[in-house]
Every structure is written in C-alpha cells, then in structure tokens.
Design a protein around this motif. Structure first.
Motif, PDB file in Angstrom:
ATOM      1  N   VAL A  80     -59.946  25.420 -58.488  1.00 31.13           N
ATOM      2  CA  VAL A  80     -60.069  25.583 -59.892  1.00 31.13           C
ATOM      3  C   VAL A  80     -58.580  25.473 -60.486  1.00 31.13           C
ATOM      4  O   VAL A  80     -57.612  25.881 -60.940  1.00 31.13           O
ATOM      5  CB  VAL A  80     -60.233  27.157 -60.349  1.00 31.13           C
ATOM      6  N   LEU A  81     -57.494  23.998 -59.136  1.00 34.47           N
ATOM      7  CA  LEU A  81     -56.282  24.123 -59.480  1.00 34.47           C
ATOM      8  C   LEU A  81     -56.123  22.727 -61.113  1.00 34.47           C
ATOM      9  O   LEU A  81     -56.945  22.101 -61.150  1.00 34.47           O
ATOM     10  CB  LEU A  81     -55.711  23.327 -58.682  1.00 34.47           C
ATOM     11  N   ARG A  82     -55.428  23.189 -62.175  1.00 32.63           N
ATOM     12  CA  ARG A  82     -55.886  22.201 -63.006  1.00 32.63           C
ATOM     13  C   ARG A  82     -53.996  21.449 -62.760  1.00 32.63           C
ATOM     14  O   ARG A  82     -52.973  22.592 -62.625  1.00 32.63           O
ATOM     15  CB  ARG A  82     -56.020  22.605 -64.260  1.00 32.63           C
ATOM     16  N   LEU A  83     -53.638  21.084 -62.828  1.00 30.36           N
ATOM     17  CA  LEU A  83     -52.714  20.275 -63.003  1.00 30.36           C
ATOM     18  C   LEU A  83     -52.179  18.831 -64.328  1.00 30.36           C
ATOM     19  O   LEU A  83     -53.671  18.008 -64.211  1.00 30.36           O
ATOM     20  CB  LEU A  83     -52.276  18.851 -61.786  1.00 30.36           C
ATOM     21  N   VAL A  84     -51.149  19.133 -64.539  1.00 31.93           N
ATOM     22  CA  VAL A  84     -50.700  18.231 -65.771  1.00 31.93           C
ATOM     23  C   VAL A  84     -50.029  16.886 -65.877  1.00 31.93           C
ATOM     24  O   VAL A  84     -49.022  17.476 -65.441  1.00 31.93           O
ATOM     25  CB  VAL A  84     -50.394  19.237 -67.301  1.00 31.93           C
ATOM     26  N   LEU A  85     -50.698  15.972 -64.933  1.00 29.86           N
ATOM     27  CA  LEU A  85     -49.605  14.892 -64.930  1.00 29.86           C
ATOM     28  C   LEU A  85     -49.137  14.064 -65.316  1.00 29.86           C
ATOM     29  O   LEU A  85     -49.693  13.729 -66.482  1.00 29.86           O
ATOM     30  CB  LEU A  85     -50.470  13.851 -63.874  1.00 29.86           C
ATOM     31  N   GLU A  86     -47.558  13.682 -65.777  1.00 28.68           N
ATOM     32  CA  GLU A  86     -46.956  13.028 -66.289  1.00 28.68           C
ATOM     33  C   GLU A  86     -46.773  11.387 -65.637  1.00 28.68           C
ATOM     34  O   GLU A  86     -45.914  11.690 -64.507  1.00 28.68           O
ATOM     35  CB  GLU A  86     -45.467  13.169 -67.128  1.00 28.68           C
ATOM     36  N   LEU A  87     -47.341  10.462 -65.644  1.00 27.40           N
ATOM     37  CA  LEU A  87     -47.446   9.052 -65.223  1.00 27.40           C
ATOM     38  C   LEU A  87     -46.850   7.720 -65.865  1.00 27.40           C
ATOM     39  O   LEU A  87     -47.072   7.964 -67.067  1.00 27.40           O
ATOM     40  CB  LEU A  87     -48.907   8.721 -64.981  1.00 27.40           C
ATOM     41  N   ASP A  88     -46.084   7.231 -65.599  1.00 25.24           N
ATOM     42  CA  ASP A  88     -46.180   5.926 -65.486  1.00 25.24           C
ATOM     43  C   ASP A  88     -46.449   4.865 -64.818  1.00 25.24           C
ATOM     44  O   ASP A  88     -46.027   4.664 -63.852  1.00 25.24           O
ATOM     45  CB  ASP A  88     -44.022   5.911 -65.300  1.00 25.24           C
ATOM     46  N   GLY A  89     -47.376   4.420 -65.945  1.00 22.89           N
ATOM     47  CA  GLY A  89     -48.077   3.537 -64.667  1.00 22.89           C
ATOM     48  C   GLY A  89     -48.796   4.224 -63.808  1.00 22.89           C
ATOM     49  O   GLY A  89     -49.383   5.842 -64.336  1.00 22.89           O
ATOM     50  N   GLU A  90     -48.658   4.401 -62.165  1.00 23.70           N
ATOM     51  CA  GLU A  90     -49.030   5.167 -61.354  1.00 23.70           C
ATOM     52  C   GLU A  90     -48.465   5.698 -60.637  1.00 23.70           C
ATOM     53  O   GLU A  90     -48.443   6.793 -59.634  1.00 23.70           O
ATOM     54  CB  GLU A  90     -49.611   4.807 -60.288  1.00 23.70           C
ATOM     55  N   THR A  91     -46.863   6.107 -60.929  1.00 22.96           N
ATOM     56  CA  THR A  91     -45.715   7.165 -60.475  1.00 22.96           C
ATOM     57  C   THR A  91     -46.107   8.124 -61.459  1.00 22.96           C
ATOM     58  O   THR A  91     -46.426   8.132 -62.745  1.00 22.96           O
ATOM     59  CB  THR A  91     -44.727   6.335 -60.801  1.00 22.96           C
ATOM     60  N   ILE A  92     -45.439   9.516 -60.276  1.00 27.88           N
ATOM     61  CA  ILE A  92     -45.557  10.400 -61.360  1.00 27.88           C
ATOM     62  C   ILE A  92     -43.687  11.291 -61.931  1.00 27.88           C
ATOM     63  O   ILE A  92     -43.521  10.625 -60.954  1.00 27.88           O
ATOM     64  CB  ILE A  92     -45.767  11.829 -60.496  1.00 27.88           C
ATOM     65  N   LEU A  95     -50.243   8.539 -57.422  1.00 29.69           N
ATOM     66  CA  LEU A  95     -51.086   9.582 -58.064  1.00 29.69           C
ATOM     67  C   LEU A  95     -51.885   9.948 -56.563  1.00 29.69           C
ATOM     68  O   LEU A  95     -52.110  10.984 -56.386  1.00 29.69           O
ATOM     69  CB  LEU A  95     -51.999   8.663 -59.409  1.00 29.69           C
ATOM     70  N   ALA A  96     -51.952   8.933 -55.911  1.00 27.78           N
ATOM     71  CA  ALA A  96     -52.891   9.019 -54.635  1.00 27.78           C
ATOM     72  C   ALA A  96     -52.457  10.124 -53.601  1.00 27.78           C
ATOM     73  O   ALA A  96     -52.641  10.913 -53.571  1.00 27.78           O
ATOM     74  CB  ALA A  96     -53.837   8.131 -53.820  1.00 27.78           C
ATOM     75  N   ASP A  97     -51.354   9.963 -54.037  1.00 28.82           N
ATOM     76  CA  ASP A  97     -50.846  11.299 -53.094  1.00 28.82           C
ATOM     77  C   ASP A  97     -50.597  12.754 -53.625  1.00 28.82           C
ATOM     78  O   ASP A  97     -50.012  13.071 -52.954  1.00 28.82           O
ATOM     79  CB  ASP A  97     -49.075  11.102 -53.356  1.00 28.82           C
ATOM     80  N   VAL A  98     -50.542  12.198 -54.947  1.00 28.99           N
ATOM     81  CA  VAL A  98     -50.678  14.223 -54.616  1.00 28.99           C
ATOM     82  C   VAL A  98     -51.775  14.974 -54.294  1.00 28.99           C
ATOM     83  O   VAL A  98     -51.710  16.404 -54.111  1.00 28.99           O
ATOM     84  CB  VAL A  98     -51.968  13.914 -56.424  1.00 28.99           C
ATOM     85  N   VAL A  99     -52.552  13.898 -53.754  1.00 29.40           N
ATOM     86  CA  VAL A  99     -53.984  15.321 -53.011  1.00 29.40           C
ATOM     87  C   VAL A  99     -53.684  15.489 -52.022  1.00 29.40           C
ATOM     88  O   VAL A  99     -53.846  15.994 -51.451  1.00 29.40           O
ATOM     89  CB  VAL A  99     -55.033  13.868 -53.310  1.00 29.40           C
ATOM     90  N   ALA A 100     -52.769  13.958 -51.040  1.00 32.97           N
ATOM     91  CA  ALA A 100     -52.178  14.607 -49.611  1.00 32.97           C
ATOM     92  C   ALA A 100     -51.026  15.846 -49.912  1.00 32.97           C
ATOM     93  O   ALA A 100     -51.243  16.533 -49.159  1.00 32.97           O
ATOM     94  CB  ALA A 100     -51.390  13.309 -49.757  1.00 32.97           C
ATOM     95  N   VAL A 101     -50.246  15.602 -50.948  1.00 31.04           N
ATOM     96  CA  VAL A 101     -49.058  16.767 -51.068  1.00 31.04           C
ATOM     97  C   VAL A 101     -50.077  18.475 -51.199  1.00 31.04           C
ATOM     98  O   VAL A 101     -49.705  19.301 -50.535  1.00 31.04           O
ATOM     99  CB  VAL A 101     -48.052  16.845 -52.082  1.00 31.04           C
ATOM    100  N   ILE A 102     -51.280  18.148 -52.571  1.00 28.22           N
ATOM    101  CA  ILE A 102     -52.401  19.106 -52.181  1.00 28.22           C
ATOM    102  C   ILE A 102     -52.910  20.297 -51.084  1.00 28.22           C
ATOM    103  O   ILE A 102     -52.709  20.910 -50.701  1.00 28.22           O
ATOM    104  CB  ILE A 102     -52.881  19.106 -53.694  1.00 28.22           C
ATOM    105  N   GLY A 103     -53.230  18.606 -50.217  1.00 28.90           N
ATOM    106  CA  GLY A 103     -54.217  18.954 -48.941  1.00 28.90           C
ATOM    107  C   GLY A 103     -52.584  20.149 -47.981  1.00 28.90           C
ATOM    108  O   GLY A 103     -53.145  20.745 -47.212  1.00 28.90           O
ATOM    109  N   THR A 104     -51.747  18.903 -48.028  1.00 30.72           N
ATOM    110  CA  THR A 104     -50.454  19.702 -47.342  1.00 30.72           C
ATOM    111  C   THR A 104     -50.448  21.197 -47.532  1.00 30.72           C
ATOM    112  O   THR A 104     -49.359  21.892 -46.544  1.00 30.72           O
ATOM    113  CB  THR A 104     -49.781  19.120 -46.909  1.00 30.72           C
ATOM    114  N   GLN A 105     -50.233  20.993 -48.683  1.00 30.53           N
ATOM    115  CA  GLN A 105     -49.465  22.919 -48.570  1.00 30.53           C
ATOM    116  C   GLN A 105     -50.612  23.730 -48.894  1.00 30.53           C
ATOM    117  O   GLN A 105     -50.580  25.429 -48.473  1.00 30.53           O
ATOM    118  CB  GLN A 105     -49.494  22.859 -50.792  1.00 30.53           C
TER     119      GLN A 105
END
Length: 417
Positions: free
Chosen positions: A21-33, A398-408
C-alpha cells in the motif's frame, strides 16, 4: 511545440509494483522525476501500541505479521529482547534451530524479492522459478509450527518444539498420478533435517538458473545498472542496513560484527557490492542465498550430532508438557498461570537486533516489572530505506521508480507498524 509543464501524479497505492500500500506522489517533468513523496499509513495496525496491552508471550504472533515474508526473523528480535530482560539463555540446540530457521527465512525472503522484482521489471519466468523453491521452505515452516506463514515458533527460552522426525507427505488425489505423487514425496521419506539437506543440495543449481536468466541479461542490466546509485558515505548517513548498505560497498553485517546466538561458530562470507546501484544489490542478495545455504548445512550437521532440550526447564517461563499437566496439579497451575497472566519481566530496558533479510531489525523493550511491556519500539529496516526513495529516484525516469522500489525490498507490514 507547446511547452510541457511539470505535473504531479499518483503512483499506487493499488499499483501492483507498489509492494502493498505504498502511495507515491511524483512530480514529473515529462518522464523525468523531480521529486517523489512517499505517503505511508494506509496499512497502519498499531502493533507497538497493541503490545502494551498484552502479556509478553501473546505478542510473539504480532511480530510475524510485521514483515510478513520474514516471519521468524521478526520473532527472533522480540524474543531476544525479552530474554535479555529476563537474563536467560536458551539451550544450545534451540540456538542452532533458530539460526537455521533465520537462514531459511532469509532464503524465502530473497526468493520472494527476486520473483516480484523480476515481475516488476518485466521478467515473468523468474517469478515462477522462485516460488517453486519457496514452496519447499514454506512446508518446513508448516512442519515445525503447524502454519505456513505466521509461525510463532520462537519462544523466550528456546523454541516451541523440536524438529519433527517425519516430514508430512503429499496425499493421493485425482489430480495427480501415482508416478507424480511418488516424485513429489521422494525427499519426504525421512526426517525434516533429511528434507532440508535434500533442499540445500539442489538449491545452488537453482540459483545458477536464476543467474543464467538475469545476471548477463541485456534488458535486466539496462533496467538496473546505474539506477538508484547510493555512495557508501551516503548510505551510512541515511541509516541503511542489510543488502542496501552492503550493495554500496560497506561490509556491515550483525552476524559478523555483533554475533548473536551461534553465528560466531559458523563459517560464512559477507557479500559486498561496488557501485551501490540496483544491479549490485541484486548480486549481493543472490550471493546471500548461497551463503545462507552454507549456514543451513552447518546447522544441520550440528543438529544431527547433538540431541538435547530445545526449551528451558523453568516452569515460570516455559509451559509443562501435556503429560505433566494432566498428572500433576502443580504443573496444571503453572500452565494456567502462564497462559492467562504470562510472566513478569524485571524492570529495565533492552535493545536486541538481528540481521533480518532486509537489514537491522531491532526491538527496544521497556519493562516496568509488570507482565506486559511498558513500551515497545520496533526499528524496521524498510522504513529507513523508504525514506531515501526521493533521493534515489531524482533525475531518473518513471519506469526506474519501479526498479528502485523493487531493489529496496519493501514490505509494508513493518513500515506501517
């Protein structure tokens, strides 16, 4: 071309890659966080507060439910804190059983992590492979405690009971042939130690299979190399522990630096990364599974050669056997008092930490001399790692967020405790 303004989007909490149940509020510039703001509290269960209203021995089951993929390691920290306050040491055989199950739990945790991390990044096969092996270890949990997940197997003074002499077998069914049944039960003809021995013999080849699928896989490396890099100095400043810290190149492991139970009698190595990125943390966890297999083998050899008690004979802490309870009035009273009131722990405070699969899992316990804790504070490794997420994903896609959550390797039971 119209200029793209930075915009805010929600990631989770129902997203399959948001690990609960993680909720992330992401601030994006295009695809970049630009910024990631983790919101927690959607699973909050008040474990620490509930423990203050229950006798010590009734809170062991709550510990299983914190990080619900590393059940017995959570119990271990809590039980060790109680033992520190009581000033007791469990029998040697119980310590070896605890260490063996800690390492079995570490393998189970890393298998679930590897399967789901692969699934998050787009690898399907690895998920099916990991769960195939994890199933055997879940059967070990079930054999010693009667339940597949929330075992409540560790108790102050030892463990609930000795290892079973017979491993449960699969039963005949209309859905499986006699030949299939015979294959499934082949390793289950002896004791539980025989079953675990068989597992440790074939598991290293399974790890080789995982590495064949991923380690040199071009897509896997593109998704993990140089993603979420944390320098060793920064990892220490952020309070990282476990594979997150060792992936950055810091060889800190409580099993070596502050040994507990019988870890100082065992031979194993601590894998350490170089670059501190997602790929290094993956390699560290893969090697940890190999080292855990080594430790389990050493524990099996010792347990085979050294029978003995697995619980203290102190009736104020450990219940009498069923036979004693039915024959002896004093044993019946001890049993009744133990399961209604529990035991009073001397006033004081203690901190006990274990090298949990995710990092340092610590339990700080304050007693005022009553039969329930005055205060209980849990140091959950996942909480610390999640607080560094913003720093780890800035500048990535944006796709890298998933990789970082996974690695944690985040599990929300312990973060939202």
């Amino acid at each position: 071309m119209p200029e793209i303004q930075s915009y805010t989007m929600n990631f989770g909490p129902q997203h399959p890659a948001a690990h609960g149940v993680l909720r992330l509020v992401l601030e994006l510039d295009g695809e970049t966080i630009h910024k990631a703001d983790p919101h927690i509290g959607l699973l909050h269960r008040a474990t620490e507060k509930l423990a203050e209203s229950k006798p010590y021995n009734q809170s062991i089951g709550y510990m299983d439910r914190l990080d619900y993929v590393s059940m017995m390691c959570n119990e271990h920290g809590y039980v060790m804190a109680i033992e520190k306050l009581l000033g007791i040491t469990p029998p040697k055989r119980a310590q070896y059983i605890r260490v063996m199950f800690d390492e079995i739990t570490r393998i189970m945790n890393h298998l679930l992590w590897l399967g789901t991390h692969g699934l998050d990044i787009g690898a399907m096969t690895i998920f099916l492979y990991c769960f195939r092996e994890r199933e055997d270890l879940m059967d070990c949990y079930e054999a010693v405690s009667g339940t597949r997940m929330h075992a409540t197997y560790y108790r102050p003074g030892g463990v609930y009971r000795d290892l079973p002499e017979q491993m449960p077998n699969y039963q005949a069914s209309k859905f499986r042939t006699a030949k299939e049944l015979e294959r499934m039960n082949r390793a289950r003809q002896g004791s539980m130690l025989d079953f675990i021995t068989d597992f440790t013999e074939r598991f290293p080849a399974c790890i080789d299979d995982y590495e064949t699928l991923l380690t040199d896989n071009r897509i896997w490396k593109q998704r993990t190399v140089n993603i979420g890099v944390v320098s060793p100095e920064r990892a220490l400043q952020l309070g990282f522990t476990g594979p997150m810290l060792r992936g950055s190149g810091v060889a800190w492991d409580l099993r070596k630096k502050q040994p507990y139970e019988v870890y100082d009698e065992l031979d194993f190595d601590i894998p350490v990364g170089v670059n501190g990125d997602c790929y290094d943390r993956y390699l560290v966890r893969i090697e940890e599974m190999r080292q855990s297999t080594r430790i389990v083998r050493q524990c099996i050899d010792w347990l085979r050669a050294n029978p003995g008690p697995v619980m203290l004979e102190d009736r104020k802490i450990a219940p009498p056997s069923r036979v004693e309870m039915k024959d002896d009035m004093e044993s019946l009273i001890h049993h009744f008092k133990l399961f209604t009131e529990g035991y009073c722990v001397p006033a004081g405070e203690a901190y006990a930490a274990v090298e949990h699969p995710k990092g340092e899992f610590g339990v700080y316990l304050v007693s005022d001399g009553a039969n329930k804790p005055y205060r209980l504070k849990i140091r959950a490794p996942g909480f610390v790692h999640l607080s560094a997420l913003n720093e780890m994903v800035q500048g990535h896609m944006l796709a890298d967020v998933v990789a970082v959550i996974g690695t944690q390797d985040i599990v929300f039971g312990e973060i939202d405790r």
